[in-house]
Scaffold this motif. Structure first.
Motif, PDB file in Angstrom:
ATOM      1  N   LEU A   1       0.824  -1.209   0.000  1.00 38.56           N
ATOM      2  CA  LEU A   1       0.000   0.000   0.000  1.00 38.56           C
ATOM      3  C   LEU A   1       0.857   1.258   0.000  1.00 38.56           C
ATOM      4  CD1 LEU A   1      -2.887  -0.982   2.437  1.00 38.56           C
ATOM      5  CD2 LEU A   1      -2.964  -0.821  -0.050  1.00 38.56           C
ATOM      6  N   LYS A   2       2.034   1.160   0.614  1.00 40.13           N
ATOM      7  CA  LYS A   2       2.909   2.321   0.705  1.00 40.13           C
ATOM      8  C   LYS A   2       3.605   2.611  -0.629  1.00 40.13           C
ATOM      9  CE  LYS A   2       6.881   3.964   3.283  1.00 40.13           C
ATOM     10  NZ  LYS A   2       8.051   3.453   3.965  1.00 40.13           N
ATOM     11  N   HIS A   3       4.136   1.559  -1.254  1.00 41.84           N
ATOM     12  CA  HIS A   3       4.946   1.778  -2.462  1.00 41.84           C
ATOM     13  C   HIS A   3       4.194   1.532  -3.769  1.00 41.84           C
ATOM     14  CE1 HIS A   3       8.708   2.164  -0.238  1.00 41.84           C
ATOM     15  NE2 HIS A   3       8.279   1.174   0.535  1.00 41.84           N
ATOM     16  N   GLY A   4       3.063   0.835  -3.682  1.00 44.71           N
ATOM     17  CA  GLY A   4       2.436   0.359  -4.916  1.00 44.71           C
ATOM     18  C   GLY A   4       1.660   1.418  -5.674  1.00 44.71           C
ATOM     19  N   LEU A   5       1.539   1.206  -6.973  1.00 47.95           N
ATOM     20  CA  LEU A   5       0.686   2.032  -7.826  1.00 47.95           C
ATOM     21  C   LEU A   5      -0.257   1.105  -8.586  1.00 47.95           C
ATOM     22  CD1 LEU A   5       2.940   4.670  -9.613  1.00 47.95           C
ATOM     23  CD2 LEU A   5       1.327   5.062  -7.775  1.00 47.95           C
ATOM     24  N   GLY A   6      -1.463   1.570  -8.799  1.00 45.21           N
ATOM     25  CA  GLY A   6      -2.412   0.785  -9.580  1.00 45.21           C
ATOM     26  C   GLY A   6      -2.941   1.598 -10.743  1.00 45.21           C
ATOM     27  N   PHE A   7      -3.119   0.931 -11.867  1.00 44.86           N
ATOM     28  CA  PHE A   7      -3.693   1.591 -13.044  1.00 44.86           C
ATOM     29  C   PHE A   7      -4.726   0.672 -13.661  1.00 44.86           C
ATOM     30  CE2 PHE A   7       0.495   3.291 -12.509  1.00 44.86           C
ATOM     31  CZ  PHE A   7       0.273   4.656 -12.604  1.00 44.86           C
ATOM     32  N   VAL A   8      -5.751   1.281 -14.221  1.00 42.20           N
ATOM     33  CA  VAL A   8      -6.724   0.485 -14.962  1.00 42.20           C
ATOM     34  C   VAL A   8      -6.656   0.916 -16.416  1.00 42.20           C
ATOM     35  CG1 VAL A   8      -9.173   0.051 -15.320  1.00 42.20           C
ATOM     36  CG2 VAL A   8      -8.248   0.109 -13.009  1.00 42.20           C
ATOM     37  N   ILE A   9      -6.443  -0.053 -17.286  1.00 43.43           N
ATOM     38  CA  ILE A   9      -6.383   0.253 -18.716  1.00 43.43           C
ATOM     39  C   ILE A   9      -7.666  -0.282 -19.353  1.00 43.43           C
ATOM     40  CG2 ILE A   9      -5.069  -0.071 -20.843  1.00 43.43           C
ATOM     41  CD1 ILE A   9      -2.631  -0.601 -19.140  1.00 43.43           C
ATOM     42  N   SER A  10      -8.503   0.637 -19.871  1.00 45.96           N
ATOM     43  CA  SER A  10      -9.738   0.163 -20.491  1.00 45.96           C
ATOM     44  C   SER A  10      -9.654   0.308 -22.004  1.00 45.96           C
ATOM     45  CB  SER A  10     -10.957   0.910 -19.957  1.00 45.96           C
ATOM     46  OG  SER A  10     -10.577   1.991 -19.164  1.00 45.96           O
ATOM     47  N   PRO A  11     -10.034  -0.753 -22.711  1.00 46.10           N
ATOM     48  CA  PRO A  11      -9.932  -0.738 -24.179  1.00 46.10           C
ATOM     49  C   PRO A  11     -10.933   0.238 -24.794  1.00 46.10           C
ATOM     50  CG  PRO A  11     -11.065  -2.716 -23.422  1.00 46.10           C
ATOM     51  CD  PRO A  11     -10.571  -2.017 -22.199  1.00 46.10           C
TER      52      PRO A  11
ATOM     53  N   ILE B   1      -0.365  -7.992 -13.886  1.00 48.06           N
ATOM     54  CA  ILE B   1      -1.526  -7.422 -14.564  1.00 48.06           C
ATOM     55  C   ILE B   1      -2.599  -8.495 -14.628  1.00 48.06           C
ATOM     56  CG2 ILE B   1      -2.439  -6.536 -16.727  1.00 48.06           C
ATOM     57  CD1 ILE B   1       0.068  -5.161 -17.278  1.00 48.06           C
ATOM     58  N   LYS B   2      -3.779  -8.175 -14.165  1.00 48.03           N
ATOM     59  CA  LYS B   2      -4.876  -9.129 -14.265  1.00 48.03           C
ATOM     60  C   LYS B   2      -6.031  -8.488 -15.019  1.00 48.03           C
ATOM     61  CE  LYS B   2      -3.103 -12.538 -11.883  1.00 48.03           C
ATOM     62  NZ  LYS B   2      -2.896 -13.869 -12.400  1.00 48.03           N
ATOM     63  N   ARG B   3      -6.907  -9.369 -15.508  1.00 49.57           N
ATOM     64  CA  ARG B   3      -7.938  -8.906 -16.415  1.00 49.57           C
ATOM     65  C   ARG B   3      -9.318  -9.013 -15.774  1.00 49.57           C
ATOM     66  NH1 ARG B   3      -9.557 -11.759 -21.881  1.00 49.57           N
ATOM     67  NH2 ARG B   3     -10.251  -9.934 -23.034  1.00 49.57           N
ATOM     68  N   ASP B   4     -10.156  -8.036 -16.054  1.00 55.20           N
ATOM     69  CA  ASP B   4     -11.552  -8.135 -15.655  1.00 55.20           C
ATOM     70  C   ASP B   4     -12.274  -8.885 -16.769  1.00 55.20           C
ATOM     71  OD1 ASP B   4     -14.271  -7.701 -15.305  1.00 55.20           O
ATOM     72  OD2 ASP B   4     -13.929  -5.824 -14.236  1.00 55.20           O
ATOM     73  N   LEU B   5     -12.774 -10.072 -16.438  1.00 59.80           N
ATOM     74  CA  LEU B   5     -13.335 -10.915 -17.501  1.00 59.80           C
ATOM     75  C   LEU B   5     -14.613 -10.325 -18.099  1.00 59.80           C
ATOM     76  CD1 LEU B   5     -12.795 -14.423 -15.925  1.00 59.80           C
ATOM     77  CD2 LEU B   5     -11.423 -13.288 -17.647  1.00 59.80           C
ATOM     78  N   ASP B   6     -15.300  -9.495 -17.345  1.00 60.94           N
ATOM     79  CA  ASP B   6     -16.566  -8.975 -17.843  1.00 60.94           C
ATOM     80  C   ASP B   6     -16.400  -7.960 -18.962  1.00 60.94           C
ATOM     81  OD1 ASP B   6     -18.066 -10.488 -16.157  1.00 60.94           O
ATOM     82  OD2 ASP B   6     -17.943  -9.024 -14.522  1.00 60.94           O
ATOM     83  N   ASP B   7     -15.492  -6.999 -18.760  1.00 61.08           N
ATOM     84  CA  ASP B   7     -15.403  -5.945 -19.777  1.00 61.08           C
ATOM     85  C   ASP B   7     -14.024  -5.814 -20.405  1.00 61.08           C
ATOM     86  OD1 ASP B   7     -14.117  -4.923 -17.641  1.00 61.08           O
ATOM     87  OD2 ASP B   7     -15.536  -3.319 -17.213  1.00 61.08           O
ATOM     88  N   GLY B   8     -13.094  -6.702 -20.090  1.00 58.44           N
ATOM     89  CA  GLY B   8     -11.793  -6.696 -20.765  1.00 58.44           C
ATOM     90  C   GLY B   8     -10.827  -5.642 -20.262  1.00 58.44           C
ATOM     91  N   ARG B   9     -11.206  -4.912 -19.216  1.00 57.56           N
ATOM     92  CA  ARG B   9     -10.246  -3.948 -18.655  1.00 57.56           C
ATOM     93  C   ARG B   9      -9.114  -4.715 -17.998  1.00 57.56           C
ATOM     94  NH1 ARG B   9     -12.551  -0.852 -14.203  1.00 57.56           N
ATOM     95  NH2 ARG B   9     -13.468  -2.873 -13.759  1.00 57.56           N
ATOM     96  N   ILE B  10      -7.929  -4.122 -17.942  1.00 61.86           N
ATOM     97  CA  ILE B  10      -6.866  -4.800 -17.210  1.00 61.86           C
ATOM     98  C   ILE B  10      -6.373  -3.904 -16.071  1.00 61.86           C
ATOM     99  CG2 ILE B  10      -6.099  -6.370 -19.041  1.00 61.86           C
ATOM    100  CD1 ILE B  10      -3.858  -4.455 -19.687  1.00 61.86           C
ATOM    101  N   GLY B  11      -6.054  -4.549 -14.972  1.00 62.13           N
ATOM    102  CA  GLY B  11      -5.576  -3.829 -13.794  1.00 62.13           C
ATOM    103  C   GLY B  11      -4.082  -4.039 -13.647  1.00 62.13           C
ATOM    104  N   VAL B  12      -3.345  -2.939 -13.630  1.00 60.95           N
ATOM    105  CA  VAL B  12      -1.886  -3.015 -13.530  1.00 60.95           C
ATOM    106  C   VAL B  12      -1.475  -2.744 -12.089  1.00 60.95           C
ATOM    107  CG1 VAL B  12       0.300  -2.054 -14.366  1.00 60.95           C
ATOM    108  CG2 VAL B  12      -1.710  -2.069 -15.845  1.00 60.95           C
ATOM    109  N   PHE B  13      -0.693  -3.636 -11.537  1.00 63.29           N
ATOM    110  CA  PHE B  13      -0.168  -3.428 -10.192  1.00 63.29           C
ATOM    111  C   PHE B  13       1.352  -3.441 -10.265  1.00 63.29           C
ATOM    112  CE2 PHE B  13       1.812  -6.058  -6.831  1.00 63.29           C
ATOM    113  CZ  PHE B  13       1.875  -5.086  -5.849  1.00 63.29           C
TER     114      PHE B  13
END
Lengths: 296, 61
Positions: free
Chosen positions: A194-204, A245-257
């Motif tokens: 939580l201290k060092h991490g960054l998260g991004f969501v990439i939506s197609p 990086i994991k994928r949201d199966l419903d809408d194809g967005r990917i979450g970058v950690f």
């Protein structure tokens, strides 16, 4: 010296110069080593010479001489193998590897650029011999612009939206937005993340892009580029800190950690948008003909 | 030998909850569990996953 000497030399020089221009030693390309550079310069010179010789050999009615171009093809295929081998071996030592798809993309680029050099010196010598030196200069510039257009591929920012997102834990599960990443057991590790991490969501932006960003090679390329540019907070033997990086199966967005060393969110977004879309990750399901296989 | 996806060890404070066959580390308190899990994670190059409040497993990925 005969009437072909100057045109050939001129085209070889133009071709070699264009190869030098194509060397863009940036954060992701590999010839940061002087010797790797010399190998590719020498090959670029050979490619330029081959391209320059085509027109003179046709003009002197030595048609069979053109068959040496087949030599070029096998020669430069070897370049691709060489690059692939070197990069694959180096990849095992990276904290965040490039991945096979990215390596293949770089290797293909190295091969392709030699053919571009052949094209440029061919056009230059053709213009020189059929018109004059000024025409060949114009032809060189034009073919150079065409080559430059083909040299740069598409970027991820063109096919997807990139947003910064918060990291959160639900029990032991780590989430980027609502995308599950992995299970982190130890509370101490959770705090670190939580201290060092960054998260991004990439939506197609569209359905085709959804398939492209879902490709595992493309995802690895995103992580590698981020890690190279921002640094990475991990060491060997700390698999819990591996960026994922994991994928949201419903809408194809990917979450970058990722746990970067430089926590600059805007810079990270810029880097993600500049990640090349890998040629072998591009999928176009919407191009499929409606009637299916009987159209092919 | 290269292991892919294997449970290397289990850490628990209620011994009847862990699978038979894994290397089980039984602890008295939650704090001790955290400490043992962190040590084992570093030693085994695995990730400590929390299955429930009573059980951690160290998994090689």
């Amino acid at each position: 010296m005969n009437e072909f000497t100057v045109p050939i030399l001129f085209s070889v020089i133009i071709g070699t110069l264009s190869r030098i221009y194509m060397f863009r030693t940036d954060y992701r390309q590999y010839p940061t080593y002087p010797h790797g550079m010399i190998i590719h310069l020498a090959l670029g010179f050979i490619a330029a010479a081959l391209g320059a010789l085509v027109v003179p050999s046709i003009m002197s009615e030595e048609f069979t001489a053109v068959t040496f171009l087949t030599l070029a093809a096998s020669q430069f295929r070897e370049v691709r193998n060489m690059e692939r081998k070197t990069l694959t071996e180096m990849d095992t030592l990276e904290l965040v590897p490039r991945g096979a798809s990215y390596i293949e993309g770089i290797a293909v680029t190295f091969e392709g650029r030699n053919y571009l050099v052949i094209f440029i010196s061919f056009v230059t010598s053709l213009a020189y011999l059929s018109l004059n030196v000024w025409a060949s200069l114009v032809a060189a510039v034009l073919s150079f612009l065409v080559a430059r257009k083909y040299m740069t591929g598409s970027k991820l920012g063109k096919i997807a939206y990139i947003e910064h997102s918060t990291l959160s834990f639900e029990g032991a599960g780590l989430y980027v937005d609502n995308i599950y990443i992995m299970n982190i057991g130890i509370p101490e590790r959770q705090e670190e993340i939580l201290k060092h991490g960054l998260g991004f969501v990439i939506s197609p932006k569209n359905f085709d892009a959804r398939m492209t960003i879902g490709n595992l090679g493309q995802r690895q390329a995103i992580l590698h580029d981020l890690a190279i540019s921002l640094g990475v907070y991990r060491d060997s033997g700390t698999p819990a800190l591996v960026p994922l990086i994991k994928r949201d199966l419903d809408d194809g967005r990917i979450g970058v950690f990722i746990l970067p060393q430089n926590n600059n969110v805007e810079l990270a977004k810029k880097i993600i948008s500049q990640v090349p879309t890998l040629e072998n990750a591009i999928r176009m399901p919407t191009e499929t003909k409606e009637k299916g296989s009987d159209q092919s | 030998m290269i292991l892919e996806k294997a449970i290397l060890a289990a850490i628990t404070d209620s011994v009847h909850k862990v699978p038979v066959g894994a290397n089980v580390f039984v602890c008295d308190t939650k704090a001790e569990m955290d400490k043992v899990a962190a040590e084992l994670e570093a030693i085994l190059d695995g990730i400590a996953h929390k299955l429930s409040n009573d059980v951690y497993i160290i998994v090689k990925h």
